[in-house]
Structures are given as structure tokens and as C-alpha cells.
Design a protein around this motif. Structure first.
Motif, PDB file in Angstrom:
ATOM      1  N   ARG A 257       0.852  -1.204   0.000  1.00  0.00           N
ATOM      2  CA  ARG A 257       0.000   0.000   0.000  1.00  0.00           C
ATOM      3  C   ARG A 257       0.881   1.245   0.000  1.00  0.00           C
ATOM      4  O   ARG A 257       0.639   2.207  -0.705  1.00  0.00           O
ATOM      5  CB  ARG A 257      -0.901   0.005   1.236  1.00  0.00           C
ATOM      6  CG  ARG A 257      -2.194  -0.775   1.080  1.00  0.00           C
ATOM      7  CD  ARG A 257      -3.254  -0.284   2.056  1.00  0.00           C
ATOM      8  NE  ARG A 257      -2.779  -0.234   3.433  1.00  0.00           N
ATOM      9  CZ  ARG A 257      -2.765  -1.286   4.252  1.00  0.00           C
ATOM     10  NH1 ARG A 257      -3.192  -2.450   3.838  1.00  0.00           N
ATOM     11  NH2 ARG A 257      -2.330  -1.156   5.500  1.00  0.00           N
ATOM     12  N   ARG A 258       1.937   1.200   0.799  1.00  0.00           N
ATOM     13  CA  ARG A 258       2.829   2.354   0.895  1.00  0.00           C
ATOM     14  C   ARG A 258       3.655   2.559  -0.370  1.00  0.00           C
ATOM     15  O   ARG A 258       4.015   3.680  -0.711  1.00  0.00           O
ATOM     16  CB  ARG A 258       3.775   2.187   2.089  1.00  0.00           C
ATOM     17  CG  ARG A 258       3.442   3.149   3.149  1.00  0.00           C
ATOM     18  CD  ARG A 258       4.131   3.019   4.427  1.00  0.00           C
ATOM     19  NE  ARG A 258       3.187   3.401   5.440  1.00  0.00           N
ATOM     20  CZ  ARG A 258       2.802   4.654   5.673  1.00  0.00           C
ATOM     21  NH1 ARG A 258       3.327   5.656   5.011  1.00  0.00           N
ATOM     22  NH2 ARG A 258       1.887   4.912   6.574  1.00  0.00           N
TER      23      ARG A 258
ATOM     24  N   ALA B 280      10.009   5.827  -1.894  1.00  0.00           N
ATOM     25  CA  ALA B 280       8.802   5.064  -1.557  1.00  0.00           C
ATOM     26  C   ALA B 280       9.176   3.700  -0.992  1.00  0.00           C
ATOM     27  O   ALA B 280       8.611   3.246   0.015  1.00  0.00           O
ATOM     28  CB  ALA B 280       7.912   4.914  -2.790  1.00  0.00           C
TER      29      ALA B 280
ATOM     30  N   ASN C 115      10.691   4.110   2.556  1.00  0.00           N
ATOM     31  CA  ASN C 115       9.683   4.453   3.566  1.00  0.00           C
ATOM     32  C   ASN C 115       8.734   3.280   3.835  1.00  0.00           C
ATOM     33  O   ASN C 115       8.332   3.044   4.977  1.00  0.00           O
ATOM     34  CB  ASN C 115       8.898   5.687   3.129  1.00  0.00           C
ATOM     35  CG  ASN C 115       9.770   6.936   3.109  1.00  0.00           C
ATOM     36  OD1 ASN C 115      10.721   7.044   3.868  1.00  0.00           O
ATOM     37  ND2 ASN C 115       9.461   7.876   2.226  1.00  0.00           N
ATOM     38  N   ALA C 116       8.393   2.551   2.767  1.00  0.00           N
ATOM     39  CA  ALA C 116       7.490   1.407   2.933  1.00  0.00           C
ATOM     40  C   ALA C 116       8.152   0.328   3.781  1.00  0.00           C
ATOM     41  O   ALA C 116       7.527  -0.264   4.672  1.00  0.00           O
ATOM     42  CB  ALA C 116       7.096   0.852   1.562  1.00  0.00           C
ATOM     43  N   ILE C 117       9.422   0.081   3.530  1.00  0.00           N
ATOM     44  CA  ILE C 117      10.135  -0.950   4.289  1.00  0.00           C
ATOM     45  C   ILE C 117      10.318  -0.513   5.744  1.00  0.00           C
ATOM     46  O   ILE C 117      10.168  -1.304   6.672  1.00  0.00           O
ATOM     47  CB  ILE C 117      11.488  -1.265   3.617  1.00  0.00           C
ATOM     48  CG1 ILE C 117      11.225  -2.117   2.367  1.00  0.00           C
ATOM     49  CG2 ILE C 117      12.434  -1.996   4.555  1.00  0.00           C
ATOM     50  CD1 ILE C 117      12.435  -2.471   1.567  1.00  0.00           C
TER      51      ILE C 117
ATOM     52  N   ASP D  70       8.394   1.358   7.478  1.00  0.00           N
ATOM     53  CA  ASP D  70       7.116   1.255   8.202  1.00  0.00           C
ATOM     54  C   ASP D  70       6.726  -0.197   8.463  1.00  0.00           C
ATOM     55  O   ASP D  70       5.990  -0.485   9.407  1.00  0.00           O
ATOM     56  CB  ASP D  70       6.006   1.951   7.401  1.00  0.00           C
ATOM     57  CG  ASP D  70       4.695   1.962   8.168  1.00  0.00           C
ATOM     58  OD1 ASP D  70       4.679   2.493   9.297  1.00  0.00           O
ATOM     59  OD2 ASP D  70       3.692   1.416   7.654  1.00  0.00           O
TER      60      ASP D  70
END
Lengths: 179, 327
Positions: free
Chosen positions: A47-48, A129, A132-134, A136
Motif C-alpha cells: 500500500r505504501r 517510496a 519508507n514502505a520498508i 514502516d
């Protein structure tokens, strides 16, 4: 004004050198299966990633004799290891310790960039992206691996912790003790 | 009273890390153009915001929602909805910059505490008091261009709480009024929530020499082994005539850790850490460091010597305008 530098360990030759001879196809297949388990257990990661959930990334551990092509595949990732130059929309390069430290939340991506331990090229938005996704997702690759080892989980865990101590590589997610 | 540590969180995981590291308060934003850190993969959807506020409250921390860009004409509803959603998610306050949005929030959400963003660049007591009297603002985040005596002078003339930046990326411009990013890319922190948007940034590594390009312009070249800065024009390195230098400011981060006692004497209520674009690792290290510092101050112990330079842009730190040592 004061200055200092980040200290990122290099992968020991004992681990890196054998990778020059290891057949990469079965290793790629294993890592693809492993990454798909992670994708299933961490749907928020995709999703991120948003617009970049289908963007090919080149992950280049600069102290290993191979390069990783990660294709997120909208939640059905494929990992291909190669010893040849490979193209992707974005390239993230750095020592294996830096890359594992990013995955496990042991290092800060911007700090690694400032210190030049991490180089990003190509689509900067895609790299951001992914980072940041990893971050989170709060991944712990050892924990994911231990889920596959059944009755061997305890000795494998001990071996991983020993390897982590000896090499300085982040193989587990650091504890976040409460204040 | 212990000075309040206000910590950034770009993701729910970073917010949890901040809470566990001892942050009194966390600020964050929705995943859209309503906040000034609108970067890929960052920020909170509505469900994440509600759950994160609940987590923070369970652990005794507060959450502030930054809605600190300037609404685009004709699209104000996006910003209005963000204010309403922040309130329904249980936020302890919203951080706003635009006078129209402050007016909207004051009229439609009177019980939602309002803070003035640094983006509003309120740099004197008259302006601070105007925002307080007109829109009921309870706290003002002061711009990073004031010295400690100037901050003391403002606090002497207002009852409004003040919050100042103590660590992180250093914006050297009058915030909310800087057009450098917009000039090079057409997108700005003020309207789009992005300074030097990643979509317009490219890095090229030539045998260890790193070129940073913004909107097609090469704005910095780091030689092999040199620390790299953020790709912002204000920290760019330019050649003019025979001289090559940083035109506006060297690539450094703010660190006012050792000035905390002076800031307390100047009447500051809260200490803000920059970096919603940073990782859980950064949040944990910086919050722990500053929490130890304010607790030491409260207990009358010596201030600890931090080890934060390695987290800093260009791996270098400055006390910025607080000591007025800029050229």
C-alpha cells in the motif's frame, strides 16, 4: 559546527567470496518464495509503495559479487540474482550491512546517504517510496526465516544471533525498549 | 515544568518508535498535499491516523496533525476535510499556516486546539498575538531565523506558548515564503508539501563523484569521500566567476541541544525535532537524546553530550540563527 562519520561494517570475505561460485538460479527462486511470504504477511508494505508497486529496483550490495533485481509485482514479488549488469527504474547501492540495516531499522537512510554509504540513482521517488514502505513494515528477516525452520528454529536463531555479533550485520530487528 | 519534546513521525511505525523512545508529543500528517512533507511512501491514511492517535494516548503521548500547506483556490475542501478528520481521529491539536484555514478551523471546529505552523513565519510578538486574538491560536512554532534574545523578547510580550526547532534539517529562508523549489521544479513546500520533490531529483555517481540534479539543474557535486547534502537549492554549491561555494548556506543540520537551558530561560514551552521524512532509527536516537537532555535539565544534572552528528545533513551541525554566527 562539528563533524563525524558513520561506521558501516563490510561483509566478511568468508561470506562474500563463496557467492562467486554459488549457482544463482535456485537462490533466486528461494528468495522469491521468501519475499512472497513477506508480501503476504505485510500487505501494508505494498500500500505504501503506491505507484511504485510494480517498479523494478536494482539493489546492489557493493561488497558482494552479485546484484539483486527486485520486481515488486504488485504484491507478487520476484527476486533475481545476477552477476551481470542489470537495468531497473531505480538503483540502490551500498554495503550489505547498510542495506540490511535499512530493512531492520538499524540505520537511517538519510544518514547513510549523507555519509555516502548509500548511493541512489534513477527514479528517486521510487527509491524513497521503497525505503519508507520498508521502514514502516518493521520487518525482521530472521523472524520470517525462523517461521520456516520448524523444530530447528531455536538452533537457527542462536546461529543467526552469533553471526550477527561476529559480522556486525543487522540480521534481526533491534529491540525498541520502552522509555 | 519539563520542556515538551515534539517529535516527527512520517509513518505509524515511526510514531510508535517515538512514543517508546519517550516523546511527549508527536506531529504527523495525512498522506496528501495538506502537509509539508508530502513525499512518496510517507504519512498516514485516516485509519492509520486514528489508530496511531489511540496508541499515543494509551502511552500518555499527544499527537499533533500538521495541515500546514496553503490551500489551493477552488480546492479548499481538501484542507477543510483534513481538519475535520484530524478532529475525528482524536488529534490533540492541528498545526496550521494559512489564515483562511485557521479561520475555518476556529469557526467550524472551535474545540480543536490550533497551533501556528512555522510555515506562517510569525517572527515577532505583534504577529503572534494577532494569530492568538483572531484565531484562538494557543501555540506558535517560531521560524528558524530568530536568535535566543529575540525569542525571549517575543515571549515577554505574549501569553501564547512558543515551540522552537532544536534539531534536524535547517530551513534558512522565511518559511512559507520560499520560492526556490518552485522556481526549479514548479512545486513547492508551501503549495504542494514538497521542497525539492523527489520526482525532480536525480543523482549521478561518476566513479565516486556524486552529482545532484534538481529539475535538470546540477545544484551540487560531492567529491569522493565528501558528505552529501539534501538536494535543495538553499544548500546548493554554485560556481560564479572563479569562485565555487555554497551561496545561501552550507549543508548542515541544526542542533541546539546545548542551548536548551537558554531556551527554557527565554520562555520556550516546547522543543521541536525536524524530520518526518526520516526513519524509525533516526526518531528513536534523536528522541532519546533530547528526552535525556530535558530530564537532566529538570533534575538539575549536567546536559549530556549527544552523539547526533552522524544523523545530520552533510554530517555537520550548527546552532543556526540562535547564536547568529552565519555569514
Amino acid at each position: 559546527m562539528s563533524q563525524t562519520s558513520v561506521s558501516v561494517p563490510r561483509c566478511p570475505p568468508l561470506l562474500a567470496v563463496p557467492l562467486r561460485a554459488v549457482p544463482l538460479a535456485p537462490l533466486s527462486a528461494s528468495l522469491t518464495a521468501f519475499s512472497r511470504r513477506i508480501a503476504t504477511s505485510h500487505p501494508g508494505l505494498y500500500r505504501r509503495l503506491g505507484d511504485y508497486a510494480n517498479t523494478p529496483f536494482v539493489i546492489d550490495p557493493t561488497d558482494l559479487p552479485l546484484v539483486i533485481l527486485l520486481h515488486p509485482g504488485n504484491g507478487k514479488p520476484t527476486i533475481t540474482l545476477t552477476r551481470r549488469p542489470v537495468e531497473g527504474a531505480a538503483r540502490i547501492a551500498g554495503p550489505l550491512a547498510a542495506l540490511l540495516g535499512l530493512v531492520h531499522g538499524g540505520f537511517d537512510g538519510d544518514a547513510l546517504f549523507f555519509s555516502r554509504d548509500l548511493v541512489i540513482e534513477g527514479d528517486t521517488s521510487a527509491s524513497l517510496a521503497l525505503r519508507n514502505a520498508i521502514d514502516d513494515a518493521e520487518l525482521d528477516l530472521s523472524e520470517e526465516l525462523l517461521n520456516l525452520t520448524g523444530p530447528l528454529a531455536a538452533p537457527v536463531h542462536r546461529a543467526l544471533l552469533l553471526l550477527e555479533r561476529r559480522t556486525g550485520l543487522y540480521l534481526t530487528r533491534p529491540e525498541e525498549a520502552a522509555w | 515544568m519539563v520542556m515538551e519534546i515534539v517529535c516527527p513521525a512520517g509513518t505509524p511505525a515511526a510514531l510508535r518508535a517515538a512514543v517508546k523512545a519517550g516523546a511527549h508529543t508527536i506531529y504527523c500528517g495525512f498522506a496528501d498535499e495538506t502537509n509539508a512533507r508530502n513525499f512518496p511512501g510517507l504519512n498516514f491514511d485516516r485509519v492509520e491516523m486514528r489508530d496511531s492517535v489511540a496508541f499515543a494516548h494509551q502511552h500518555g503521548s499527544k499527537v499533533l496533525v500538521a495541515i500546514n500547506t496553503f490551500p489551493r483556490a477552488g480546492d479548499e475542501a481538501i484542507w477543510h476535510r483534513a481538519v475535520a478528520d484530524a478532529e475525528s481521529c482524536g488529534a490533540d491539536a492541528v498545526i496550521l499556516a494559512d489564515a483562511g484555514l485557521l479561520d475555518y478551523a476556529a469557526r467550524h471546529h472551535p474545540n480543536l486546539r490550533r497551533h501556528l505552523s512555522v510555515q506562517a513565519a510569525a517572527a515577532n510578538a505583534d504577529m503572534v498575538n494577532f494569530y492568538a486574538e483572531t484565531f484562538g491560536v494557543k501555540r506558535v512554532v517560531l521560524p528558524r531565523v530568530l536568535s535566543v534574545p529575540e525569542i525571549a523578547a517575543i515571549n515577554a510580550e505574549t501569553e501564547v506558548e512558543t515551540e522552537v526547532f532544536v534539531f534536524g534539517g535547517l530551513c534558512v529562508m522565511a518559511e512559507g515564503r520560499c520560492s526556490l523549489s518552485s522556481y526549479a521544479t514548479g512545486r513547492s513546500p508551501n503549495m504542494n508539501g514538497v521542497c525539492s520533490p523527489a520526482s525532480h531529483v536525480e543523482y549521478h555517481d561518476h566513479n565516486g563523484v556524486l552529482d545532484a540534479q534538481l529539475g535538470g539543474y546540477t545544484i551540487h557535486r560531492a567529491q569522493k569521500g565528501d558528505a552529501a547534502p539534501y538536494p535543495t537549492l538553499c544548500k546548493g554549491c554554485f560556481s560564479a566567476g572563479e569562485k565555487t561555494d555554497h551561496l545561501f548556506e552550507d549543508p548542515v543540520s541544526l542542533n541546539a541541544e546545548q542551548l536548551i537551558p537558554q531556551l527554557q530561560k527565554a520562555g520556550v514551552t516546547a522543543l521541536k525535532i525536524e524530520g518526518r521524512q526520516r526513519s524509525r532509527s533516526y526518531v528513536t536516537q534523536v528522541v532519546r537524546n533530547f528526552r535525556e537532555a530535558v530530564d537532566a535539565l529538570e533534575d538539575g544534572r549536567p546536559m549530556p553530550q549527544g552523539m547526533l552528528a552522524r544523523l545530520s545533513e552533510g554530517q555537520a551541525m550548527t546552532t543556526g540563527a540562535y547564536k547568529k554566527t552565519w555569514r
